[in-house]
Design a protein around this motif. Structure first.
Motif, short mmCIF file in Angstrom:
data_model
loop_
_atom_site.label_atom_id
_atom_site.label_comp_id
_atom_site.label_asym_id
_atom_site.label_seq_id
_atom_site.Cartn_x
_atom_site.Cartn_y
_atom_site.Cartn_z
N MET B 1 40.05 -40.43 12.39
CA MET B 1 39.43 -40.70 11.07
C MET B 1 39.63 -42.16 10.72
O MET B 1 40.74 -42.66 10.76
N ASP B 2 38.54 -42.81 10.44
CA ASP B 2 38.59 -44.25 10.26
C ASP B 2 38.84 -44.61 8.80
O ASP B 2 38.01 -44.33 7.94
N PRO B 3 39.97 -45.24 8.51
CA PRO B 3 40.24 -45.58 7.10
C PRO B 3 39.21 -46.55 6.53
O PRO B 3 38.90 -46.48 5.36
N SER B 6 36.37 -44.72 4.90
CA SER B 6 36.68 -44.08 3.62
C SER B 6 36.94 -45.14 2.54
O SER B 6 36.64 -44.91 1.38
N VAL B 7 37.45 -46.29 2.94
CA VAL B 7 37.63 -47.37 1.96
C VAL B 7 36.29 -47.74 1.37
O VAL B 7 36.11 -47.90 0.17
N ILE B 8 35.29 -47.89 2.25
CA ILE B 8 33.98 -48.29 1.77
C ILE B 8 33.36 -47.21 0.90
O ILE B 8 32.83 -47.49 -0.18
N GLY B 141 33.29 -39.29 7.96
CA GLY B 141 34.49 -39.70 8.69
C GLY B 141 35.61 -38.68 8.64
O GLY B 141 36.77 -39.03 8.56
N GLY B 142 35.25 -37.40 8.64
CA GLY B 142 36.29 -36.38 8.68
C GLY B 142 36.82 -35.97 7.32
O GLY B 142 37.59 -35.03 7.20
N SER C 226 41.35 -39.46 -1.09
CA SER C 226 40.97 -39.78 0.29
C SER C 226 42.19 -40.23 1.07
O SER C 226 42.40 -39.82 2.21
N ALA C 227 42.99 -41.09 0.46
CA ALA C 227 44.19 -41.59 1.15
C ALA C 227 45.13 -40.44 1.47
O ALA C 227 45.70 -40.37 2.56
#
Lengths: 311, 298, 424
Positions: B1-3, B6-8, B141-142, C226-227
């Motif tokens: 899972m690409d952080p 998810s940040v974007i 992304g999961g 999310s985190a």
């Protein structure tokens, strides 16, 4: 031209406080002391307001002054009220000196908002700091005057007199300052800065000086308030605290150096009356009272006491 | 899972919310030159109205799919009930005063409106979770995200686009531009400036109410809801430049992404990162990123 | 003209501030301070106010359960003055002084905010007024100083975090990773700090994946969720309350947050009554002690629960319970002191002496003022998991932890006790 009666008025007010204070109930002395502390901050704001600048983040210096006073007690065991105020004033003044290099370039609403941003950054830093208690803050040592801790029944009175002394001396000094060339520059800067520059003075320098003076006053006020309440917390840097100060300043008007103290006292009284009389709707009472004051006294409270000559 | 992904995604969702929340504020400042603290009150009014109207709608068993329309309608109705009252009743007489005094007046009004809300709706929280849950979720992304958040993004685009179109392509928009630049001359030219102020104030407050109303399904509506929004909206608007629509958009995106990054990588600084950005922007661009040209007195 | 205006204003102000007429001695005036406005009103302030109203009404009618049967306090009818706890600490200290010196209350019960408690305590000592903190959580009050007139009839927040850690260890003996989402202010920082420290003692190999600390009242937690989802921890700890808690549940539930990890909500009980169906099964809920659904089925709870529900048509939450036991505990001490004083109204000093080290029963069970030199209460704590039964939220797998297991011993600071491995 009418003789300037302000120094005499200041003297009379001080005497009134000293004499009547012995009979006033303790809670009234407490409110009076807080009024002097807030009045000091408002005095500084008034100084800047005359130059056309409104700081939305004056709570920054108020808070710095309070924490300086608290740190004196916590780490050095110092609890003398005048030393605390001087320390608060010094720390705040130094911070203002440094920050002034950046802020003195801004005008209008941007000056206000940048000062707001800086005060909120301080708030954030203090909240993160668990050593200083984060949002719970910490308690300050009971105040002493020249090394003596007054008897329990006389504490409020002594603190109130000390506050009155500090506040009114500051008022006198500011009054003197306003009669100096640099002090007289304020309305000129507000009106037309470019002409001020043409005259050969630096508007930026004048503003920087006023900013530092205002911060010094706010720092002393913060230390005084902190030692009176006995507790310091980061909320003293929050924007709602700055908002209260601006309210007091606008309420008081820029007519006279005594006005900020009168404004602070009236605000304090209205605030506590709102809590007392309408605990479930105190915000509405406060808002309505303030709205009424702004609408009916557009020149600030001082216009009540100034006799207007017939046009 | 690409952080990073998810940040974007988180950043864009938060930015959309910020944009909607701040839009009304920048519009009112741009036209009327007043810093409107009641912005927070209208946000709260929208949230409460949205929650109670939609709650009543759903309780009566009407089609849940239409609850989104109810949210929008609630915001419109509540604004029309309060905004003209505020503007015609009090603000109208105050335009000649100093802008700081007007700010304080709006602050006093904010206090009054806070207790008005308390008197009408009480202190108990309101929930309407159904519109939020109804649309299900999607995966990126999961991680699963509620589809409802896309509505906020869509709303942001629609509102921004509509406002931009209004400004540039309609007669009203051009007249508004005249009023922004010089109210006195506009009056002399026969434009009813008072009417424009009323409409702008109402419309700007309606935007705030819409933001509150559409946020209501994602939170519990409690007293004090409007206070946080005021400061956030201010920061966004100042960063972008007071009165600038593209500025508000850019400001929202900047703050949203920066906050998202700090949440994922440095949670401890999240508390004041927004003020830090604000201070940084103001330090280098004193009037914000995009600002209207203002004449200087000589 | 101006002089008349001046005089008018001055006299108006003076009249408004004139002290209330002195009350006859057959009544006892209690000042209550709790949140009547702002976000803390709904979860704490109003439930506490309601509990106070109910208990005072019952006591004044002599309808309290034995040994609280006497009318009011020692036969004297209870009169109440209530003040909003909202506003800055300066405001609160001002209003406290007004309560004591202008309203002339006999004692003060109140305060939810730890910051206010810390500020008020020395003022209470200065004014020599008996003050009972009913809810605030920080252990610092009696750790930083000793008091004669200040009491707290509710346990500190340390208990919540230690209890949570114990429950987690029982539920998942080989827990490996933890994460947290707490509000970034003293309450949240302390709660997470205590939980992390306690977990490190109970499960030394445990690893902290992430600690999210959003601003108080932020309201929007999508990024934090999310985190947390990405962190993939076994256990998530949160001391969120009210609006933030409900937003977390509403935003996290649909995204599967509570399903992926065991989520412990140490102050979660308040959400139970409002959000019921939205809370996913298996969420661990705390009620800051044996309150609400965890309250024992003793006759005090029967009286309180039934009466409260009849009067307000809603369930009392932990703030209501804490307020009820605050009033009852002081009543017992008051009447003990009155007896020792030959039936005459006792002074604050006498009541304080009677209240020290007292042990009494209330709707939440046994309250013992064992810490803080006899001024700080300890109680057992209870945790359980939620389960939707016939559309109503119930708690299962309830575990009770005795007082001495979750509270520090009388002579130790909470932080030291946890770090020292819970050794007495």
């Amino acid at each position: 031209m009418k003789r300037d009666r302000t120094p005499e008025m200041i003297g009379i007010i001080f005497l009134v406080v000293v004499l009547s204070g012995a009979w006033l109930p303790q809670w009234a002395l407490f409110i009076l002391t807080i009024a002097f502390a807030h009045g000091l901050v408002a005095l500084g704001l008034m100084l800047m307001l005359r130059a056309g600048l409104v700081s939305f983040g004056q709570a920054l210096y108020y808070c710095l002054g309070a924490y300086a006073a608290g740190a004196l007690g916590k780490f050095l065991g110092m609890s003398d009220i005048f030393v605390q105020m001087l320390a608060g004033a010094a720390v705040a003044g130094f911070a203002a000196f440094v920050l002034g290099f950046l802020l003195a370039k801004y005008r209008g609403i941007f000056f206000g908002l940048l000062s707001l941003a800086l005060s909120m950054i301080l708030y954030g830093l203090l909240v993160k700091n668990e050593a200083l208690g984060s949002t719970d803050g910490f308690n300050i040592l009971p105040s002493t005057l020249f090394g003596i801790r007054p008897a329990a029944d006389w504490v409020r009175y002594c603190v109130a007199v000390a506050a009155a002394f500090a506040g009114l001396s500051a008022a006198l000094l500011v009054h003197r300052y306003l009669n100096t060339p640099l002090g007289r520059l304020a309305p000129a800067i507000k009106d037309n800065e470019i002409r001020v520059e043409y005259m050969g003075t630096s508007a930026r320098h004048a503003i920087h000086v006023k900013y530092v003076i205002a911060a010094v006053l706010a720092g002393a006020g913060g230390a005084l308030a902190a030692t009176n309440v006995g507790h310091i917390d980061p909320e003293m840097a929050y924007w709602t605290t700055s908002g209260e100060f601006i309210f007091i300043t606008i309420l008081a008007g820029t007519g006279n150096v005594i006005a900020p103290f009168a404004g602070a006292l009236i605000f304090g009284v209205i605030h506590t009356m709102a809590y007392d009389l309408s605990p479930n709707t105190w915000q509405m009472s406060l808002g309505t009272a303030l709205l009424a004051l702004i609408v009916f006294l557009p020149e600030g409270l001082w216009s009540l006491f100034v006799r207007r000559k017939a046009a | 899972m690409d952080p990073i992904l998810s940040v974007i995604v988180d950043g864009i969702m938060y930015s959309a919310w910020l944009f909607i929340a701040a839009l009304g504020l920048t519009l009112i400042y741009g036209v009327m030159k007043i810093v409107n603290v009641t912005h927070g009150s209208f946000y709260a009014l929208g949230a409460y109205a949205g929650a109670s109207f939609t709650g009543a709608w759903l309780a009566r068993g009407y089609p849940p799919m239409l609850s989104y329309a109810v949210l929008a309608a609630a915001a419109v109705v509540i604004t029309l009930a309060f905004a003209p009252l505020v503007e015609r009743g009090i603000l109208r007489f105050m335009y000649a005063k100093d802008e700081v005094v007007i700010l304080l007046i709006t602050y006093a009004l904010f206090l009054i409106l806070e207790d008005t809300i308390k008197l009408i709706w009480g202190v108990n929280p309101y929930f309407i979770a159904q519109p939020y849950a109804l649309l299900g979720s999607f995966e990126v992304g999961g991680l699963s995200y509620p589809t409802y958040n896309l509505i906020l993004v869509g709303l942001a685009l629609v509102m921004g686009g509509a406002l931009a179109w209004l400004q540039h392509s309609t007669r009203v928009g051009k007249l508004l531009l005249a009023v922004i630049h010089d109210p006195e001359v506009s009056r002399a030219m026969g434009i009813n400036v008072g009417k424009y102020y009323l409409v702008t104030f109402t419309f700007g407050s309606m935007l705030a109410a819409l933001a509150g109303s559409f946020t209501a399904p994602t939170v519990s509506v409690v007293p004090g809801l409007g206070v946080e929004v005021i400061v956030l909206s201010f920061a966004v608007v100042v960063i972008g430049g007071l009165g600038s629509l593209p500025g508000a958009a850019l400001g929202a995106v900047m703050v949203g992404l920066v906050r998202s990054i700090s949440v994922h990588y440095m949670p401890q600084v999240e508390l004041f990162v927004i003020y830090f950005v604000m201070a940084m922007v103001l330090a280098f661009r004193p009037r914000g990123l995009f600002s209207l040209a203002e004449p200087r007195k000589i | 003209m101006h002089t008349i205006r001046k005089l008018a204003i001055c006299s108006l102000v003076a009249a408004a501030l004139a002290p209330a007429a002195a009350m006859g001695r057959d009544s006892v005036k209690i000042g209550f301070v709790t949140f009547l406005s702002g976000p803390a009103a709904a979860p704490f302030g109003v439930p506490a106010k309601n509990a106070a109203e109910f208990v005072v009404e019952q006591l004044n009618a002599g309808k309290g359960p034995a040994p609280y049967r006497k009318k009011g306090y020692g036969g004297g009818s209870i009169e109440t003055v209530i003040i909003d706890e909202a506003g800055s600490t300066t405001t609160q200290v001002t209003e406290y002084r007004n309560l004591v010196q202008r309203h002339n209350v006999d004692l003060v019960i109140g305060y939810v905010s730890s910051g206010n408690c810390l500020a008020i305590a020395p003022v209470a000592e200065e004014l020599k007024k008996l003050t009972n903190f009913f809810d605030c959580g920080t252990p610092r009050i009696f750790e930083d100083a000793s008091y004669r007139y200040v009491f707290r009839t509710s346990p500190t927040a340390t208990m919540d975090s230690v209890g949570a850690a114990l429950y987690v260890k029982d539920a998942r003996p080989n827990v490996k990773t933890i994460a947290g989402i707490n509000q970034n202010y003293a309450w949240g920082q302390d709660s997470w700090g205590d939980f992390e420290a306690a977990m490190k003692v109970l499960a030394p190999q445990v690893e902290v994946r992430t600690s999210q600390m959003p601003k108080l009242f932020a309201g929007q937690y999508n990024a934090e969720i999310s985190a947390l989802l990405g962190a993939n921890a076994d256990v998530i700890h949160s001391s969120f309350w009210d609006g933030d808690l409900e937003a977390l549940i509403l935003q996290g539930g649909p995204r599967g947050l509570m399903k992926k990890s065991i989520t412990v909500l140490t102050a979660g009980e308040t959400a139970m009554h409002k959000l019921g169906a939205q809370i996913p099964d298996g969420t661990v809920l705390g009620a800051r002690g044996p309150f609400g659904p965890y309250a024992p089925d003793n006759r005090y709870n029967q009286w309180f629960l039934k009466g409260y529900m009849a009067k307000f048509s809603e369930q009392p939450n932990y703030a209501s319970y804490q307020m009820a036991q605050a009033i009852l505990g002081v009543k017992l001490a008051w009447e003990k002191a009155q007896e020792a004083n030959g039936g005459k109204t006792p002074s604050n000093e006498q009541v304080a002496a009677a209240l020290e080290n007292i042990s009494f029963e209330g709707p939440g069970g046994t309250v013992k003022l064992a810490n803080g030199k006899g001024h700080q209460a300890v109680m057992e704590t209870v945790y359980g998991e939620t389960k939707l039964v016939n559309g109503k939220l119930a708690v299962v797998n309830v575990k009770r932890y005795p007082a001495d297991q979750v509270n520090p011993p009388a002579n130790m600071k909470a932080a030291d006790w946890i770090k020292g491995g819970f050794k007495k």
